[in-house]
Motif scaffolding. Structure first.
Motif, PDB file in Angstrom:
ATOM      1  N   VAL A 235      15.618  42.384  36.145  1.00 22.51           N
ATOM      2  CA  VAL A 235      15.281  41.637  37.353  1.00 22.51           C
ATOM      3  C   VAL A 235      16.433  40.677  37.620  1.00 22.51           C
ATOM      4  O   VAL A 235      16.896  39.975  36.712  1.00 22.51           O
ATOM      5  N   VAL A 236      16.918  40.646  38.847  1.00 24.09           N
ATOM      6  CA  VAL A 236      18.047  39.800  39.219  1.00 24.09           C
ATOM      7  C   VAL A 236      17.523  38.430  39.623  1.00 24.09           C
ATOM      8  O   VAL A 236      16.618  38.309  40.462  1.00 24.09           O
ATOM      9  N   LEU A 237      18.089  37.388  39.030  1.00 25.81           N
ATOM     10  CA  LEU A 237      17.687  36.013  39.305  1.00 25.81           C
ATOM     11  C   LEU A 237      18.781  35.293  40.076  1.00 25.81           C
ATOM     12  O   LEU A 237      19.963  35.434  39.765  1.00 25.81           O
ATOM     13  N   GLU A 491       4.360  28.934  23.894  1.00 26.81           N
ATOM     14  CA  GLU A 491       3.543  29.940  23.226  1.00 26.81           C
ATOM     15  C   GLU A 491       3.294  31.184  24.056  1.00 26.81           C
ATOM     16  O   GLU A 491       2.725  32.168  23.562  1.00 26.81           O
ATOM     17  N   GLY A 492       3.687  31.194  25.314  1.00 21.64           N
ATOM     18  CA  GLY A 492       3.402  32.324  26.185  1.00 21.64           C
ATOM     19  C   GLY A 492       4.538  32.590  27.150  1.00 21.64           C
ATOM     20  O   GLY A 492       5.550  31.876  27.176  1.00 21.64           O
ATOM     21  N   ALA A 493       4.343  33.629  27.965  1.00 29.67           N
ATOM     22  CA  ALA A 493       5.356  34.013  28.949  1.00 29.67           C
ATOM     23  C   ALA A 493       4.967  33.659  30.369  1.00 29.67           C
ATOM     24  O   ALA A 493       5.830  33.526  31.239  1.00 29.67           O
ATOM     25  N   CYS A 494       3.655  33.526  30.629  1.00 26.73           N
ATOM     26  CA  CYS A 494       3.203  33.311  31.999  1.00 26.73           C
ATOM     27  C   CYS A 494       2.004  32.370  32.026  1.00 26.73           C
ATOM     28  O   CYS A 494       1.328  32.159  31.001  1.00 26.73           O
ATOM     29  N   ASP A 495       1.732  31.820  33.194  1.00 23.71           N
ATOM     30  CA  ASP A 495       0.605  30.907  33.349  1.00 23.71           C
ATOM     31  C   ASP A 495      -0.658  31.707  33.676  1.00 23.71           C
ATOM     32  O   ASP A 495      -0.605  32.942  33.784  1.00 23.71           O
ATOM     33  N   PRO A 496      -1.808  31.063  33.813  1.00 19.59           N
ATOM     34  CA  PRO A 496      -3.046  31.825  34.068  1.00 19.59           C
ATOM     35  C   PRO A 496      -3.067  32.604  35.376  1.00 19.59           C
ATOM     36  O   PRO A 496      -3.927  33.461  35.554  1.00 19.59           O
ATOM     37  N   GLU A 497      -2.128  32.320  36.304  1.00 20.25           N
ATOM     38  CA  GLU A 497      -2.017  33.156  37.503  1.00 20.25           C
ATOM     39  C   GLU A 497      -0.907  34.184  37.344  1.00 20.25           C
ATOM     40  O   GLU A 497      -0.445  34.772  38.314  1.00 20.25           O
ATOM     41  N   LEU A 498      -0.499  34.408  36.086  1.00 18.65           N
ATOM     42  CA  LEU A 498       0.419  35.484  35.704  1.00 18.65           C
ATOM     43  C   LEU A 498       1.845  35.270  36.194  1.00 18.65           C
ATOM     44  O   LEU A 498       2.657  36.198  36.198  1.00 18.65           O
ATOM     45  N   GLY A 502       9.219  29.311  34.521  1.00 18.44           N
ATOM     46  CA  GLY A 502      10.628  29.023  34.787  1.00 18.44           C
ATOM     47  C   GLY A 502      11.286  29.934  35.789  1.00 18.44           C
ATOM     48  O   GLY A 502      12.493  29.799  36.032  1.00 18.44           O
ATOM     49  N   VAL A 503      10.519  30.873  36.389  1.00 21.01           N
ATOM     50  CA  VAL A 503      11.086  31.806  37.362  1.00 21.01           C
ATOM     51  C   VAL A 503      10.136  31.894  38.550  1.00 21.01           C
ATOM     52  O   VAL A 503       8.967  32.244  38.395  1.00 21.01           O
ATOM     53  N   GLU A 504      10.618  31.592  39.714  1.00 23.08           N
ATOM     54  CA  GLU A 504       9.796  31.773  40.908  1.00 23.08           C
ATOM     55  C   GLU A 504       9.776  33.248  41.306  1.00 23.08           C
ATOM     56  O   GLU A 504      10.768  33.955  41.158  1.00 23.08           O
ATOM     57  N   GLY A 505       8.640  33.683  41.814  1.00 22.40           N
ATOM     58  CA  GLY A 505       8.551  35.017  42.383  1.00 22.40           C
ATOM     59  C   GLY A 505       8.490  36.152  41.383  1.00 22.40           C
ATOM     60  O   GLY A 505       8.765  37.301  41.752  1.00 22.40           O
TER      61      GLY A 505
END
Length: 556
Positions: A235-237, A491-498, A502-505
Motif C-alpha cells: 500500500v502506497v502511503l 498491542e494491536g494493528a487497528c482500532d475497533p472500527e478496523l 497511524g494511517v488514514e484511509g
C-alpha cells in the motif's frame, strides 16, 4: 457475462481511474466488503485478487475440498519448524482464488461462543460484544432451517443443516448424547455447548462460497471492477495516508492504482500482515532488519497469531458399515455431475460437538468434528479399510505465533510460526479430550459399528504416551487469526472500527483483526467482520464526501 478485469488483457485507463475504495483480497471477507460497498451505486469499488476464478469442480463439489491443497489454487504455506511439535514443519493451505478459503474449506458455518465476543469487548474492542455482532451475522444469512432471533432469511449466504447424513455420523451423534453431551438443533444460537449436525454453506449439492453468495450478484454492477491474477506488493502511503495500491500482474507489469477513500486489507491472517509490513507498517526494528524502511511503527503487526491445534482419533468401522469409504469412486462422481446428489455433496465433517474438558471453564474449549471417513495428514493419509474420525480442535488455545516477512519481495512468503502447544496446559486439554472421545466411542450407539482404534492406538493408554503422540502428530485446524488484531497501537494493528493505527484511509477487514480466535471454525466470524468493515465505511462518509476530501485519483 460478469464484469471482470483479468491481468491477461490490458486494463483500459478509464477502468482504473476514479476508484473510491480498493479491497485487497477476494477471499471470505473481501468478497463481502466489495459487494456491500458496491451496493451504494455512487461508490466506485475495485476488488483485487491474486488468484483466478472459482468455477472448478474441485471447488463446487463439497467433498472435494482437500483435493485443492497444494495446487495452483493454494498459497501452500509451510511453517517454520515448530518447537513444541517435535520440530515439524506444518503444511498450511490458504485459498488463492475468488472466494479464498471459503472456496477451499469444509463449509462449516460456526459463529463462535458469545463468550468470545463479550471478551473482545471487555478487552477494549468496543462495540464487538455478542449482542453487537449478532445483527451482522443475521444480515448475511439465508438459513433454510432455523427461524428465530439468531438467524436470518434472505441474506446472500445460504446456510442449511447437513442433508442426508451418513449412518455413521448419526450413530456417533447418538453416542455423544449417550455420553452426556446435550443434543442441540443449533450450536449458533443461545447455547454453543452440545452436539448437533453441522450447519453448512452448501446449496443444492454445491458449495456456496462468498464469491458465489456475495460477489456473484454484485459482479454486474457498473461501479464494481474485479482484477484477478494481480499480486499486491504494498500500500502506497503519502503524508500519513494510504493513497494507492502497488501490484504486478502475471506478466510482471507493475502499476499503482489510487483510491480517494478507504483501502481495505482482506488478504487473510498471513497475507494482511505481509502487505502491511511490505508497506512499512509493522515492527520497525524487524522491518529495518529485512531492508524495509519503516513508515509506521506498529509492534503487533505480524504477532499474536493464533490457530486451533487439531488432533484426530481414528477408529475402524465394521466392513458392513462403510461410511464414506470409496467416496471417490467414479459412480459417485458421475452421480454428482448428473444430479448434484450423492456422497460428494457431503462436507465430510457432518457432526459437531462443543465440550468443556474442565467443568470450571467459562465456555467450551474443544470442538469435536465427526467425519464418517478416515482423515489424516490433510486428507492425504490412507487406510485400507473403512474408518471414521473424530477431530479434536482446541478452540481455546493460549499459544501465540507470528507472521514476519524476510524481505520486501512480494513473491516470497512470510515466515510463519504457529508456535502451537507452547503451553503444557494445552496438551493436557487435548489429553482430556482424547479420553472423553474414547468414552464416546465406547457408547452403545456404536456397538456393531466400531472396530479397533487406529490413532492414537492401544499403545497410548496412559497420559504420558498420549502427550508424546500429540506432540508428534498434532496439526492445526486451518483457522489462523489475530495477526493484525484490534487493540491499542502497542498491542494491536487497528482500532475497533478496523482503522489501521497511524494511517488514514486504511482498514483491516478479515480474520487477522480478531483480538483472539473464536471458539469454532473461523469462516462465519470472518464474514461478520467483512460486514462490519463495510458498514463502518458506509456510515463514516458518503461517496461524495470521500471524493471531496481528496483530489481525483489517477494511475501510475
Amino acid at each position: 457475462m460478469p464484469s471482470a478485469i483479468t491481468s491477461d488483457t490490458p486494463i483500459p485507463r478509464s477502468k482504473i481511474m476514479g476508484f473510491d475504495h480498493i479491497v485487497i483480497g477476494a477471499g471470505a471477507a473481501g468478497c463481502v466488503v466489495a459487494a456491500r460497498l458496491s451496493e451504494d451505486p455512487d461508490r466506485r469499488v475495485l476488488l483485487i485478487e491474486a488468484g483466478g476464478h472459482n468455477r472448478r469442480l474441485s471447488v463446487k463439489a463439497p467433498a472435494a475440498f482437500a483435493s485443492q491443497f497444494d495446487t495452483k489454487l493454494d498459497w501452500a504455506y509451510r511453517t517454520e519448524p515448530e518447537e513444541h511439535l517435535a520440530g515439524r514443519e506444518l503444511f498450511h493451505p490458504r485459498g488463492r482464488l475468488l472466494g479464498g478459503c471459503s472456496s477451499m474449506n469444509a463449509m462449516m458455518y460456526v459463529r463462535g461462543s458469545a463468550h468470545d465476543f463479550d471478551s473482545w469487548e471487555a478487552g477494549g474492542a468496543t462495540g464487538w460484544s455478542a449482542e453487537d455482532v449478532l445483527p451482522f451475522f443475521v444480515r448475511s444469512e439465508d438459513n433454510e432451517d432455523l427461524r428465530d432471533r439468531y438467524h436470518g432469511q434472505g441474506g446472500p449466504l445460504h446456510v442449511q443443516t447437513v442433508r442426508d447424513p451418513d449412518p455413521v455420523t448419526l450413530a456417533t451423534v447418538e453416542a455423544c448424547a449417550q455420553a452426556g453431551i446435550t443434543r442441540r438443533d443449533d450450536i449458533n444460537g443461545e447455547h454453543q455447548d452440545g452436539v448437533a449436525l453441522t450447519q453448512v454453506n452448501v446449496r443444492d449439492g454445491v458449495r456456496h462460497d462468498t464469491a458465489t453468495a456475495f460477489l456473484g450478484p454484485a459482479r454486474r454492477r457498473p461501479n464494481l471492477e474485479i482484477l484477478t491474477g494481480a499480486l499486491v506488493h504494498r500500500v502506497v502511503l503519502r503524508g500519513g495516508r494510504a493513497v494507492a495500491v502497488e501490484l504486478s500482474d502475471r506478466r510482471n507489469r507493475i502499476r499503482q492504482i489510487e483510491a480517494s477513500g478507504d483501502i481495505v486489507l482482506c488478504a487473510g491472517a498471513f497475507g494482511t500482515p505481509e502487505v502491511l509490513q511490505r508497506s512499512g507498517i509493522g515492527p520497525a526494528e524487524h522491518l529495518r532488519a529485512v531492508g524495509i524502511a519503516p513508515a509506521v511503527d506498529l509492534p503487533a503487526v505480524g504477532h499474536h497469531l493464533m490457530d486451533h491445534p487439531f488432533q484426530f482419533v481414528n477408529v475402524e468401522l465394521d466392513e458392513r458399515t462403510p461410511g464414506l469409504f470409496g467416496i471417490e469412486h467414479p459412480r459417485n462422481v458421475a452421480r454428482w455431475l448428473a444430479t448434484r446428489k450423492g456422497p460428494l455433496t457431503t462436507n465430510v465433517g457432518e457432526g459437531l460437538a462443543f465440550i468443556r474438558t474442565d467443568p470450571s471453564l467459562p465456555a467450551a474449549d474443544v470442538e469435536l468434528v465427526i467425519a464418517p471417513i478416515y482423515f489424516w495428514e490433510h486428507g492425504r493419509g490412507q487406510h485400507p479399510r473403512p474408518a471414521f474420525s473424530i477431530g479434536l480442535s482446541l478452540v481455546a488455545p493460549e499459544s501465540r505465533g507470528s507472521v514476519l516477512v524476510s524481505s520486501g519481495d512480494p513473491t516470497q512468503k512470510a515466515r510463519v510460526r504457529l508456535n502451537l502447544l507452547s503451553q503444557g496446559s494445552e496438551v493436557d486439554a487435548i489429553v482430556r479430550a482424547i479420553q472423553r472421545t474414547r468414552e464416546i466411542v465406547a457408547q452403545p450407539a456404536l456397538d456393531g459399528i466400531r472396530g479397533p482404534e487406529i490413532n492414537p492406538g492401544p499403545w497410548t493408554a496412559d497420559d504420558g504416551s498420549l502427550r508424546g503422540f500429540i506432540r508428534h502428530t498434532a496439526q492445526h485446524t486451518y483457522h489462523p487469526a489475530c495477526s493484525a488484531r484490534i487493540g491499542s497501537p502497542e498491542e494491536g494493528a487497528c482500532d475497533p472500527e478496523l482503522r489501521v493505527h497511524g494511517v488514514e484511509g486504511l482498514r483491516i477487514g478479515d480474520a487477522s483483526a480478531m483480538p483472539t480466535v473464536t471458539r469454532g471454525n473461523t469462516h462465519a466470524p470472518t464474514i461478520m467482520i467483512g460486514e462490519r468493515c463495510a458498514d463502518f465505511i458506509r456510515r463514516g462518509a458518503s461517496a461524495e464526501q470521500v471524493r471531496e476530501a481528496r483530489p481525483a485519483a489517477t494511475t501510475a
